[in-house]
Design an enzyme around this catalytic site. Sequence first.
Site, mmCIF file in Angstrom:
data_model
loop_
_atom_site.group_PDB
_atom_site.id
_atom_site.type_symbol
_atom_site.label_atom_id
_atom_site.label_comp_id
_atom_site.label_asym_id
_atom_site.label_seq_id
_atom_site.Cartn_x
_atom_site.Cartn_y
_atom_site.Cartn_z
ATOM 1 N N LYS A 1 0.899 9.370 -5.903
ATOM 2 C CA LYS A 1 -0.409 8.765 -5.701
ATOM 3 C C LYS A 1 -1.529 9.774 -5.974
ATOM 4 C CE LYS A 1 -3.162 7.252 -1.669
ATOM 5 N NZ LYS A 1 -3.104 6.956 -0.217
ATOM 6 N N ASP B 1 -0.347 -0.791 -4.822
ATOM 7 C CA ASP B 1 -1.653 -0.316 -5.287
ATOM 8 C C ASP B 1 -1.604 1.056 -5.940
ATOM 9 O OD1 ASP B 1 -1.248 1.205 -2.997
ATOM 10 O OD2 ASP B 1 -3.216 0.811 -2.128
ATOM 11 N N ASN B 2 -0.579 1.826 -5.698
ATOM 12 C CA ASN B 2 -0.419 3.136 -6.353
ATOM 13 C C ASN B 2 1.003 3.606 -6.121
ATOM 14 O OD1 ASN B 2 -2.679 3.780 -3.838
ATOM 15 N ND2 ASN B 2 -0.605 4.598 -3.586
ATOM 16 N N ASP C 1 0.829 -1.201 0.000
ATOM 17 C CA ASP C 1 0.000 0.000 0.000
ATOM 18 C C ASP C 1 0.870 1.261 0.000
ATOM 19 O OD1 ASP C 1 -2.157 1.679 0.243
ATOM 20 O OD2 ASP C 1 -2.909 0.827 2.098
ATOM 21 N N ASP C 2 0.762 2.052 -1.065
ATOM 22 C CA ASP C 2 1.468 3.338 -1.154
ATOM 23 C C ASP C 2 2.982 3.191 -1.323
ATOM 24 O OD1 ASP C 2 -1.007 4.475 -0.779
ATOM 25 O OD2 ASP C 2 -0.436 5.713 0.927
ATOM 26 N N HIS D 1 -11.112 -2.621 1.705
ATOM 27 C CA HIS D 1 -11.352 -1.239 1.243
ATOM 28 C C HIS D 1 -12.200 -1.139 -0.018
ATOM 29 C CE1 HIS D 1 -9.481 3.083 1.298
ATOM 30 N NE2 HIS D 1 -10.567 2.985 2.019
ATOM 31 N N LYS E 1 -5.829 -5.580 3.896
ATOM 32 C CA LYS E 1 -6.716 -4.438 3.675
ATOM 33 C C LYS E 1 -7.695 -4.745 2.543
ATOM 34 C CE LYS E 1 -6.335 0.374 2.029
ATOM 35 N NZ LYS E 1 -5.434 1.519 1.899
ATOM 36 N N HIS F 1 1.753 2.447 3.942
ATOM 37 C CA HIS F 1 0.813 3.566 4.068
ATOM 38 C C HIS F 1 1.057 4.305 5.397
ATOM 39 C CE1 HIS F 1 -3.041 5.668 4.465
ATOM 40 N NE2 HIS F 1 -3.396 5.276 3.251
ATOM 41 N N CYS G 1 -5.883 3.510 -3.901
ATOM 42 C CA CYS G 1 -6.088 2.213 -3.263
ATOM 43 C C CYS G 1 -7.387 1.526 -3.676
ATOM 44 C CB CYS G 1 -6.005 2.345 -1.754
ATOM 45 S SG CYS G 1 -6.942 3.740 -1.085
ATOM 46 N N ARG H 1 -7.815 -1.878 -6.098
ATOM 47 C CA ARG H 1 -8.337 -3.136 -5.554
ATOM 48 C C ARG H 1 -9.538 -3.629 -6.352
ATOM 49 N NH1 ARG H 1 -5.256 -1.049 -1.857
ATOM 50 N NH2 ARG H 1 -4.478 -2.323 -0.128
#
Length: 545
Positions: free
Chosen positions: A390, A338-339, A41-42, A138, A136, A232, A79, A83
Amino acid sequence: MKHLYTYITFSILLVLYVSAYGTGVSKPKPAKPNIVLILVDDMGFSDIGAYGSEIPTPNLDKLANNGVRFTQFYNTSRCCPTRAALQSGVYPHQAGVGSMNGNLGIPAYQGYLNKNIITIAEGLKTQGYTTLMSGKWHIGNTLEQWPGARGYDKYFALIGGTSHQFYPHPYKLAEINFFVKNGQKLESYTTDKKPDSYYLTDEFTDQALGFLDETKNTNKPFFLFTAYNAPHFPIQARKEDIEKYKGKYMQGWDVVRTERYKRLVNMGVIRPEWKLSPRDTLIPGWDQLRQTEKEAWDLKMAVYAAMIDRLDYNIGRILAKLTELGVDKNTYIFFLSDNGASHEYAFSAKSQTPEAASLVKPLTADNPQSYVSYEYNWANVSNTPFRSFKHWEHEGGISTPFIAYAPGKIQAGGLVPAPAHVIDIQPTIFDLAGVKYPQTYKGNTLISQEGISFKSALDGKEWKGNDIIFWEHQGNRAVRQGDWKIVSFYPENKWELYNIKEDRTELHNLASSNPAKLQELINLYNAWARRAGVVEWETLVKKTP
């Protein structure tokens, strides 16, 4: 001698008969492969060793060196949309998550997966897979939107967007930042006192390993989706991990970016004609800072590096479990982010829920109870060599490392330069597992997959990649077709044009010198936006209270 001739004649006839008609005994089908999908994540493009980082990531490097690395793999820059696209094989708007997981009152922006797609788990269950998830989620807040309602047999999930690493209290939106396990909301999980050894990245791995242990005697293939919340914000790491990196970033962001860039070129991950983008204009030169400021920024990056370090350690634990279970030789492993890296400034204590605010102590990055981020300054390093971050559709926001590994199945050490996207992950996994994508599922008509399988690239064959890819997130837009890309920032909405083959770091805007190509791609974007259900962000902003 006569008997010898008779024996030889009989043997020849038997061989001919078996060749023509078989033995009558069916051969067992090859075991379907297990699949492990790891999403972080991130994390930026250049944050692991196999993509130029100075942070040691031996487990991920092992996967890269003994598998393949994609050099132009894309996410959706945020995010929730990533997903949704990853799970569904279609663009996020088509899956119902055109923005984030809040419902904006329009089907394409309802904020959770709709019934016109199937998830990876739902598809794999048609082929007898056990489906597991830890991390996660989300992409759906209510029980009928949780992982169990979308095909996952066993799961431990953070339903919302983020959490503290040491004290998993909701950071702001308590109504969505909670944990669930196998159909049950863990009501007290965010308030129970945790042991001193607790760390969320470790916890997600512990849960995943527990699920894997339960597959021992099932004789069924499994799919494990491990979606880490790290790195993140808030950036929080174990003190012993932070100590490995404190002081190592006192050379400053410009030096670290330059060194990463050189390693990326030497590895062949990027082309030397793609020049390193300038330091972002919002970031001061390192020599403009006071010594105390340098030390504070050094500490922030040390904490972030420690989070990557701990991620790699936990991925090593998953690899060890696969070996322990004896399934490592029949498992595909995929890894991505994810980004792009996040420029965001972490919320202060005033913006927290009362429970979370009570945990936010002095904002020093090595305090386990701190709540800080590493902001534009180091995110610019994480996204080396690209521009932006992001949330935006320039290459820094949408480019991810992507590693595919399967011993004996994927040729070691390869680089795949063809453009790929998260919408390609579901078709590829279905291809590997023998899943035929259905036209309907549980009485609902399904949208056709937008992604394409890259299995041939994993098999060492030529793969041309996607001819055209689209992006839109909260007004930020892009199209890539072949070597060309258009991209725009919201709210300026002015299209830029780049030749990605020659200038992937997007330094030379050709919009004014090639208006015909610009208009061609704009027309493609407009047609896709209508087809995918994209709504002008300005319209949605005005509608939202």
